[in-house]
Design a protein around this motif. Structure first.
Motif, PDB file in Angstrom:
ATOM      1  N   THR A  72     -15.130  -4.625   4.631  1.00  0.00           N
ATOM      2  CA  THR A  72     -14.111  -4.228   3.655  1.00  0.00           C
ATOM      3  C   THR A  72     -13.190  -3.178   4.267  1.00  0.00           C
ATOM      4  O   THR A  72     -13.490  -2.601   5.313  1.00  0.00           O
ATOM      5  N   ARG A  73     -12.042  -2.938   3.593  1.00  0.00           N
ATOM      6  CA  ARG A  73     -11.108  -1.907   4.052  1.00  0.00           C
ATOM      7  C   ARG A  73     -10.739  -1.010   2.883  1.00  0.00           C
ATOM      8  O   ARG A  73     -10.832  -1.412   1.730  1.00  0.00           O
ATOM      9  N   LEU A  74     -10.283   0.193   3.168  1.00  0.00           N
ATOM     10  CA  LEU A  74      -9.802   1.075   2.108  1.00  0.00           C
ATOM     11  C   LEU A  74      -8.586   0.440   1.451  1.00  0.00           C
ATOM     12  O   LEU A  74      -7.812  -0.260   2.101  1.00  0.00           O
ATOM     13  N   ALA A  75      -8.419   0.678   0.139  1.00  0.00           N
ATOM     14  CA  ALA A  75      -7.222   0.206  -0.547  1.00  0.00           C
ATOM     15  C   ALA A  75      -6.006   0.992  -0.083  1.00  0.00           C
ATOM     16  O   ALA A  75      -6.109   2.158   0.278  1.00  0.00           O
ATOM     17  N   GLN A  76      -4.854   0.319  -0.072  1.00  0.00           N
ATOM     18  CA  GLN A  76      -3.606   1.026   0.205  1.00  0.00           C
ATOM     19  C   GLN A  76      -2.777   1.077  -1.055  1.00  0.00           C
ATOM     20  O   GLN A  76      -2.814   0.151  -1.866  1.00  0.00           O
ATOM     21  N   GLY A  77      -2.016   2.145  -1.229  1.00  0.00           N
ATOM     22  CA  GLY A  77      -1.178   2.273  -2.409  1.00  0.00           C
ATOM     23  C   GLY A  77      -0.581   3.658  -2.499  1.00  0.00           C
ATOM     24  O   GLY A  77      -0.552   4.393  -1.515  1.00  0.00           O
ATOM     25  N   VAL A  78      -0.087   3.979  -3.691  1.00  0.00           N
ATOM     26  CA  VAL A  78       0.540   5.285  -3.910  1.00  0.00           C
ATOM     27  C   VAL A  78      -0.572   6.332  -4.031  1.00  0.00           C
ATOM     28  O   VAL A  78      -1.506   6.143  -4.794  1.00  0.00           O
ATOM     29  N   PRO A  79      -0.519   7.426  -3.260  1.00  0.00           N
ATOM     30  CA  PRO A  79      -1.572   8.441  -3.367  1.00  0.00           C
ATOM     31  C   PRO A  79      -1.511   9.182  -4.704  1.00  0.00           C
ATOM     32  O   PRO A  79      -0.479   9.178  -5.373  1.00  0.00           O
ATOM     33  N   MET A  80      -2.632   9.791  -5.087  1.00  0.00           N
ATOM     34  CA  MET A  80      -2.714  10.567  -6.328  1.00  0.00           C
ATOM     35  C   MET A  80      -1.603  11.618  -6.368  1.00  0.00           C
ATOM     36  O   MET A  80      -1.422  12.371  -5.409  1.00  0.00           O
ATOM     37  N   ALA A 121      -3.979   4.260   8.161  1.00  0.00           N
ATOM     38  CA  ALA A 121      -3.028   3.234   7.729  1.00  0.00           C
ATOM     39  C   ALA A 121      -1.810   3.223   8.649  1.00  0.00           C
ATOM     40  O   ALA A 121      -0.672   3.367   8.213  1.00  0.00           O
ATOM     41  N   THR A 122      -2.095   3.072   9.953  1.00  0.00           N
ATOM     42  CA  THR A 122      -1.034   3.001  10.952  1.00  0.00           C
ATOM     43  C   THR A 122      -1.118   1.646  11.639  1.00  0.00           C
ATOM     44  O   THR A 122      -2.048   0.876  11.402  1.00  0.00           O
ATOM     45  N   VAL A 123      -0.143   1.343  12.500  1.00  0.00           N
ATOM     46  CA  VAL A 123      -0.176   0.074  13.226  1.00  0.00           C
ATOM     47  C   VAL A 123      -1.453  -0.015  14.056  1.00  0.00           C
ATOM     48  O   VAL A 123      -2.174  -1.018  14.025  1.00  0.00           O
ATOM     49  N   ASP A 124      -1.760   1.060  14.799  1.00  0.00           N
ATOM     50  CA  ASP A 124      -2.965   1.051  15.631  1.00  0.00           C
ATOM     51  C   ASP A 124      -4.235   0.945  14.781  1.00  0.00           C
ATOM     52  O   ASP A 124      -5.182   0.243  15.160  1.00  0.00           O
ATOM     53  N   GLY A 125      -4.225   1.632  13.641  1.00  0.00           N
ATOM     54  CA  GLY A 125      -5.391   1.562  12.754  1.00  0.00           C
ATOM     55  C   GLY A 125      -5.595   0.149  12.227  1.00  0.00           C
ATOM     56  O   GLY A 125      -6.720  -0.365  12.194  1.00  0.00           O
ATOM     57  N   ALA A 126      -4.486  -0.493  11.838  1.00  0.00           N
ATOM     58  CA  ALA A 126      -4.568  -1.854  11.317  1.00  0.00           C
ATOM     59  C   ALA A 126      -5.004  -2.833  12.409  1.00  0.00           C
ATOM     60  O   ALA A 126      -5.817  -3.736  12.167  1.00  0.00           O
ATOM     61  N   THR A 127      -4.478  -2.640  13.632  1.00  0.00           N
ATOM     62  CA  THR A 127      -4.884  -3.481  14.765  1.00  0.00           C
ATOM     63  C   THR A 127      -6.385  -3.360  14.993  1.00  0.00           C
ATOM     64  O   THR A 127      -7.089  -4.360  15.197  1.00  0.00           O
TER      65      THR A 127
END
Lengths: 205, 205
Positions: free
Chosen positions: B175-183, B152-158
């Motif tokens: 599909t992509r992994l969900a982003q959010g608050v970690p456990m 979940a970084t700029v390079d990863g998103a690019t």
């Protein structure tokens, strides 16, 4: 079933490598996995050279039979160096301390590696350390000064005290490292023991 | 003359061992010295087994020609496992990420290791990554979903964006992994980006 720590797919070999790497000081399971991956990515440039370096070092390096230093020669090249002062022996807890003193280039005499310090809690007695070897070396003659460069801990002080006692009957002068504020040490972060020792051992400015 | 880092007496062999150990991730010069000493103290129990584990691993483990996973088999045992879902391919940056997903036991499909992410700063382009291999795999048919599990970084998103573009013409769902608050994550220590992503992707309670 306990899941393997780095996945189903990992081989027994990678598993074993990680377990062994994790035994190195400062390495946990996580950093051992990272190290294993780095090694796997560069077999020819890193993993094989490191494997060879370990094998040849394990086969070549032994403790010096005189002082306990680790070297490919036995006696080691400190003990056999004619330029070093044969009359001064610096007693250290371990080879790491010997290396530290050599890096600082402050001691030009010989060494004696105890292999630990006395510890009532850990059950380390004089028979577990190279104490008899030290006394024999001193009894053999030719040594004028024994410098006790032991850690500034309770166990280190106990060991220094014990060695001083045992060496009293011989004709050598026994000295210890000075205690005080280390170079660059700010007073407000020093512990009370260091401040007390430094004040007690104060010298003319 | 530059003084050797662990003393005059140290052998070339020990020196070389320390230099190689210091190349491992998380190891500095100081911890490499400690590791070398620990190895030297236990040649038969630690240093030789570790040397052997490295040599045999270096000789046995190769990247899987299908997915890029590291294994003694080629294709690897994930690619050849009949119990895994052959229709789902999870794209990861490196083998470490593959291992992490396997440890979590959350993905029962296959993988594709990119070998990095696109980076304009570091000069990493699509030709430096296993992008063509991924497109060929997908073009080969039988794959219904490509999961982009990139950082979940700029390079990863690019990189995710680029792969999504390239895969658009094929008939797979991307599909992509969900982003959010970690456990277990407390809100007050989360960065703004995570909070914004978590709020934007909010779901019915």
């Amino acid at each position: 079933m306990i899941p393997p720590d780095h996945g189903d797919n990992a081989t027994d070999q990678v598993d074993r490598l990680i377990v062994l790497l994790a035994k190195l000081p400062g390495m946990g399971r996580r950093s051992a996995r990272r190290a294993a991956l780095k090694l796997l990515r560069d077999p020819a440039g890193l993993m094989l050279p490191l494997a060879d370096a370990m094998r040849s070092t394990a086969e070549a390096v032994t403790p010096c039979r005189v002082c306990g230093n680790l070297d490919t020669r036995n006696p080691c090249r400190i003990c056999t160096d004619p330029n070093r002062d044969q009359e001064m022996v610096c007693v250290v807890e371990g080879v790491a301390d010997l290396w530290a003193l050599e890096r600082a280039r402050v001691h030009r005499g010989l060494y004696h590696v105890l292999g630990g310090v006395l510890s009532a809690l850990s059950g380390v007695g004089p028979e577990d350390l190279a104490v008899d070897a030290l006394l024999s070396r001193v009894a053999g003659g030719g040594i004028h000064e024994v410098i006790l460069a032991l850690p500034a801990t309770v166990d280190g002080a106990t060991t220094a005290h014990y060695l001083h006692d045992r060496l009293r009957s011989s004709n050598v002068s026994v000295t210890r490292l000075a205690q005080g504020v280390p170079m660059g040490g700010a007073l407000d972060v020093m512990d009370d023991g260091t401040l007390a020792a430094a004040l007690k051992a104060r010298r003319p400015a």
